[in-house]
Design an enzyme around this catalytic site. Structure first.
Site, PDB file in Angstrom:
ATOM      1  N   TYR A  60       0.815  -1.221   0.000  1.00 55.95           N
ATOM      2  CA  TYR A  60       0.000   0.000   0.000  1.00 55.95           C
ATOM      3  C   TYR A  60       0.849   1.272   0.000  1.00 55.95           C
ATOM      4  O   TYR A  60       0.350   2.366  -0.242  1.00 55.95           O
ATOM      5  CB  TYR A  60      -0.863  -0.002   1.260  1.00 55.95           C
ATOM      6  CG  TYR A  60      -2.328   0.271   1.026  1.00 55.95           C
ATOM      7  CD1 TYR A  60      -3.199  -0.756   0.692  1.00 55.95           C
ATOM      8  CD2 TYR A  60      -2.858   1.546   1.174  1.00 55.95           C
ATOM      9  CE1 TYR A  60      -4.547  -0.510   0.509  1.00 55.95           C
ATOM     10  CE2 TYR A  60      -4.207   1.804   0.983  1.00 55.95           C
ATOM     11  CZ  TYR A  60      -5.043   0.770   0.650  1.00 55.95           C
ATOM     12  OH  TYR A  60      -6.374   1.015   0.472  1.00 55.95           O
TER      13      TYR A  60
ATOM     14  N   LYS B  42      -0.838 -13.328   5.767  1.00 53.45           N
ATOM     15  CA  LYS B  42      -0.732 -14.382   4.750  1.00 53.45           C
ATOM     16  C   LYS B  42       0.721 -14.874   4.780  1.00 53.45           C
ATOM     17  O   LYS B  42       1.433 -14.887   3.769  1.00 53.45           O
ATOM     18  CB  LYS B  42      -1.134 -13.800   3.383  1.00 53.45           C
ATOM     19  CG  LYS B  42      -1.234 -14.819   2.286  1.00 53.45           C
ATOM     20  CD  LYS B  42      -2.455 -15.709   2.360  1.00 53.45           C
ATOM     21  CE  LYS B  42      -2.407 -16.789   1.304  1.00 53.45           C
ATOM     22  NZ  LYS B  42      -3.465 -17.799   1.457  1.00 53.45           N
TER      23      LYS B  42
ATOM     24  N   ASP C  97      -6.964 -15.635   4.294  1.00 50.38           N
ATOM     25  CA  ASP C  97      -8.097 -16.180   3.527  1.00 50.38           C
ATOM     26  C   ASP C  97      -9.027 -16.977   4.444  1.00 50.38           C
ATOM     27  O   ASP C  97     -10.254 -16.861   4.370  1.00 50.38           O
ATOM     28  CB  ASP C  97      -7.641 -17.010   2.312  1.00 50.38           C
ATOM     29  CG  ASP C  97      -6.506 -17.973   2.615  1.00 50.38           C
ATOM     30  OD1 ASP C  97      -6.007 -17.982   3.759  1.00 50.38           O
ATOM     31  OD2 ASP C  97      -6.117 -18.738   1.707  1.00 50.38           O
TER      32      ASP C  97
ATOM     33  N   ASP D 283      -7.473  -3.188   4.606  1.00 49.37           N
ATOM     34  CA  ASP D 283      -8.370  -2.514   3.668  1.00 49.37           C
ATOM     35  C   ASP D 283      -9.498  -3.467   3.264  1.00 49.37           C
ATOM     36  O   ASP D 283     -10.692  -3.136   3.335  1.00 49.37           O
ATOM     37  CB  ASP D 283      -7.547  -2.078   2.447  1.00 49.37           C
ATOM     38  CG  ASP D 283      -8.323  -1.168   1.515  1.00 49.37           C
ATOM     39  OD1 ASP D 283      -9.372  -0.654   1.914  1.00 49.37           O
ATOM     40  OD2 ASP D 283      -7.865  -0.977   0.370  1.00 49.37           O
TER      41      ASP D 283
HETATM   42  O1  LIG Z   1      -6.985   6.031  -0.848  1.00 46.23           O
HETATM   43  C1  LIG Z   1      -7.881   5.512  -1.471  1.00 46.23           C
HETATM   44  O2  LIG Z   1      -8.352   6.013  -2.498  1.00 46.23           O
HETATM   45  C2  LIG Z   1      -8.516   4.243  -0.981  1.00 46.23           C
HETATM   46  C3  LIG Z   1      -8.231   3.989   0.453  1.00 46.23           C
HETATM   47  C4  LIG Z   1      -9.063   2.932   1.044  1.00 46.23           C
HETATM   48  O3  LIG Z   1      -9.779   2.204   0.392  1.00 46.23           O
HETATM   49  C5  LIG Z   1      -9.039   2.765   2.486  1.00 46.23           C
HETATM   50  O4  LIG Z   1      -8.203   3.352   3.161  1.00 46.23           O
HETATM   51  O5  LIG Z   1      -9.869   2.003   2.999  1.00 46.23           O
HETATM   52 MG   LIG Z   2     -10.825   0.747   1.595  1.00 48.40          MG
END
Ligand SMILES: O=C(O)CCC(=O)C(=O)O
Ligand SMILES: [Mg+2]
Ligand SMILES: NC(=O)C1=CN([C@@H]2O[C@H](COP(=O)(O)OP(=O)(O)OC[C@H]3O[C@@H](n4cnc5c(N)ncnc54)[C@H](OP(=O)(O)O)[C@@H]3O)[C@@H](O)[C@H]2O)C=CC1
Length: 425
Positions: free
Chosen positions: A162, A232, A285, A309
């Site tokens: 991320y 994972k 999972d 997320d």
């Molecule tokens: O930064 C984004 O556009 C998505 C972030 C996201 O989905 C989240 O932090 O849950």
């Molecule tokens: Mg999100």
């Protein structure tokens, strides 16, 4: 400092932060807010109206929030100029005023700017994303017993895939990195090296341990039965697997946890209650199926950024959807509260969507500030509006006999319940 476009309210004072990270909250704190893209224009004003009503009911004229708009995303490009997505003075104000709240910000898929949401978390080192998931009575849910889902996600917020360290296929960077991996690192597993985009997944001991420490401390402070490390690690051994190992290590080193039945699970005695807290782990999972089959087995969740997320939206769905899924990004002395959902562009400006997630994020913010009476009023107000079946489209389409409310009407319904509540000044 003097700001170029940000108007600092004259009738407010700054929240300050002590060395132990506790807050000094004045009676008229200045709270910066980012309106947000897409449905931000619908939900942010409603959130502010509901919070103001709760604060007024709880404290009369003694306390009030001095809201200060700061800019990021599309609105920022209108205020500051075409390429100003995240002005330096916005970051400065978020730092200077310590506690803030934001609407969602758009991130284009594929190309274009990188996520401003992620950039804010990284720039301000807001390393924990806290997302509580619980069911409100009357909320329609796709599962049979939504009340069994009561979890709080601690999502690592600064690392992982991320972090956005990646190179486009055929770019100079991708070609160079793939060449290095193949020729100097002996990597043979890149299936199509000639047409491959490539990303890097940093996961550190420090980043993991500071996150897991917050999760275990939360379990201690809030009398929770378990903390589950979700990873994972069978496949990604030195990133996700290391997250699990460092998590257990932290539990032992910092909290005195001991192996349970020979391990790998551990347990520690809650110093506040004397009850045992189990520290366990599960592969991601399997976790995603177990939260549907046996949600009652899970309480505090500590996980990596990308897993967090996915898990946030999946768990939110179990208790009624992301229209009612709040969150907080917390670092050392700076915090930004925000909903789990995004900008839902197809609904932007229609006064249609559920403002519940942002309102509940504000409820978390009020509690974080120590304004518990106002937080309680927000919570009881939103619960009462849902129980009365006066709800926005997302709930109404699943609830028999419900009354369909616009975003603003739902806010007004909550305020009506707040004003009718017992107590306050
Ligand atoms: O930064 C984004 O556009 C998505 C972030 C996201 O989905 C989240 O932090 O849950
Ligand atoms: Mg999100
Ligand atoms: N922290 C942030 O600022 C975040 C930003 N984003 C960004 O938002 C943009 C759109 O992302 P997308 O993937 O469509 O996800 P969204 O969360 O914006 O929307 C997906 C769906 O969720 C439902 N939904 C979202 N918000 C609400 C709400 N307040 N009330 C009721 N239902 C809601 C709608 O479902 P339905 O269609 O069933 O009505 C909507 O179509 C992207 O640019 C993404 O990067 C995404 C997540 C977080």
């Amino acid at each position: 400092m003097g700001y170029q476009k940000i108007r600092v309210p004259a009738d407010g004072d700054k929240i300050t932060v002590n060395a132990d990270l506790s807050l000094n909250v004045p009676n008229h704190p200045i709270i910066p807010f980012i309106e947000g893209d897409g449905i931000g224009v619908d939900i942010s004003p409603v959130m502010i109206k509901v919070v103001d009503a709760a604060v007024q009911k709880a404290y009369g004229t003694k306390r009030a929030i001095a809201w200060m708009e700061v800019y990021c995303g599309e609105k920022s490009t209108k205020v500051y100029g075409p390429d100003e997505w995240m002005p330096a003075e916005t970051l400065e104000a978020l730092r200077e005023y310590s506690v803030s709240i934001k609407g969602p910000l758009t991130t284009p898929v594929g190309g274009g700017i990188r996520s401003l949401n992620v950039a804010l978390r990284q720039e301000l080192d807001l390393y924990v994303c806290i997302r509580p998931v619980r069911w409100f009575k009357g909320v329609p849910s796709p599962v049979r017993a939504p009340e069994k889902t009561d979890m709080i996600i601690f999502r690592e917020n600064s690392e992982d895939i991320y972090a956005g360290i990646e190179w486009k296929a055929n770019s100079e960077g991708a070609i160079k990195l793939i060449k290095f991996l193949r020729e100097e690192m002996g990597v043979t597993k890149i299936r199509f090296p000639e047409s491959c985009g490539i990303g890097i997944k940093p996961v550190s001991e420090e980043g993991t341990k500071r996150l897991v420490r917050k999760a275990i401390q939360y379990a201690i402070d809030n009398d929770k039965p378990s903390v589950t490390l979700v990873h994972k690690g069978n496949i990604m051994k030195f990133t996700e697997g290391a997250f699990k190992d460092w998590g257990y290590e932290l539990a032992r080193e910092r909290f005195g946890a001991e192996l349970l039945d020979g391990g790998p699970w551990m347990e520690l005695k809650n110093p506040k209650t004397g009850k045992m807290i189990v520290i366990k782990d599960v592969i991601a999972d399997a976790f995603l199926q177990q939260i549907l089959m046996r949600p009652e087995d899970y309480s505090v969740i500590a996980t990596l950024n990308l897993n967090g997320d996915y898990i946030s939206d999946a768990l939110a769905a179990e208790v009624g959807g992301i229209g009612i899924a709040p969150g907080a990004n917390i670092g050392g002395s700076v915090s930004i509260f925000e909903a789990t959902h995004g900008t839902a562009p197809k609904y932007a400006g229609q006064d249609k969507v559920n403002p519940g997630s942002l309102i509940l994020s504000a409820e978390m913010m009020l509690r974080y500030m120590g304004w518990t009476e106002a937080a309680d009023l927000v919570l009881s107000g939103i619960s009462a509006a849902i129980e009365a079946k006066t709800v926005t489209y997302d709930f109404e389409r699943l609830m028999p006999d419900a009354t369909l409310m616009k975003t603003s009407q739902f806010g007004d319904a909550i305020i009506g319940h707040i004003n009718r509540a017992q107590g306050g000044l």
